[in-house]
Write a protein that holds these residues in place. Sequence first.
Motif, PDB file in Angstrom:
ATOM      1  N   UNK A 132       2.181  -3.530  15.945  1.00 19.39           N
ATOM      2  CA  UNK A 132       1.443  -2.495  16.440  1.00 19.39           C
ATOM      3  C   UNK A 132       1.041  -2.474  17.806  1.00 19.39           C
ATOM      4  N   UNK A 133       1.439  -1.561  18.739  1.00 17.30           N
ATOM      5  CA  UNK A 133       1.237  -1.533  19.959  1.00 17.30           C
ATOM      6  C   UNK A 133      -0.137  -1.136  20.233  1.00 17.30           C
ATOM      7  N   UNK A 134      -1.127  -1.580  20.771  1.00 13.25           N
ATOM      8  CA  UNK A 134      -2.387  -1.228  21.079  1.00 13.25           C
ATOM      9  C   UNK A 134      -2.427  -0.170  22.168  1.00 13.25           C
ATOM     10  N   UNK A 135      -3.150   0.975  21.669  1.00 12.86           N
ATOM     11  CA  UNK A 135      -3.518   2.008  22.600  1.00 12.86           C
ATOM     12  C   UNK A 135      -4.839   2.204  23.011  1.00 12.86           C
TER      13      UNK A 135
ATOM     14  N   UNK B 164      -4.679  -2.801  25.848  1.00 14.06           N
ATOM     15  CA  UNK B 164      -3.931  -1.762  25.902  1.00 14.06           C
ATOM     16  C   UNK B 164      -2.572  -2.176  26.293  1.00 14.06           C
ATOM     17  N   UNK B 165      -1.532  -2.049  25.528  1.00 18.35           N
ATOM     18  CA  UNK B 165      -0.181  -2.384  25.699  1.00 18.35           C
ATOM     19  C   UNK B 165       0.240  -3.535  24.969  1.00 18.35           C
ATOM     20  N   UNK B 166      -0.649  -4.483  24.588  1.00 22.50           N
ATOM     21  CA  UNK B 166      -0.332  -5.547  23.814  1.00 22.50           C
ATOM     22  C   UNK B 166      -0.073  -5.382  22.312  1.00 22.50           C
ATOM     23  N   UNK B 167       0.058  -6.264  21.462  1.00 27.65           N
ATOM     24  CA  UNK B 167       0.603  -6.136  20.150  1.00 27.65           C
ATOM     25  C   UNK B 167      -0.474  -6.576  19.027  1.00 27.65           C
TER      26      UNK B 167
END
Length: 95
Positions: A40-43, A84-87
């Motif tokens: 999941x890519x963190x938003x 944000x943008x990390x996984x």
Amino acid sequence: MFLNHSRYGNAQGFSPGNTQSFFPGVRPRPVSTPPGIIEHIVRQGDRLDLLAAYYYNDARLWWRIADANPEFIFAGLMVAPEMAGGSLAIPKAKD
């Protein structure tokens, strides 16, 4: 000691020798790598309970996401603004 079906059901208790300055506690439960992980890519604005509700249809299962990402000491750091943008690893829902 714990409720039936608790994820801490098999955790071992401990009681330090000097019980006046310490309290009885629970040792960490073993956590293994869950099968079937997706990424999941963190938003911005993500929250663990909302992710659990999305992936498992149950917001109370946020701890499964925390268990799958042991590199984070504090679960809240997984969805901090700087992530944000990390996984994150999201384990497969139990059958």
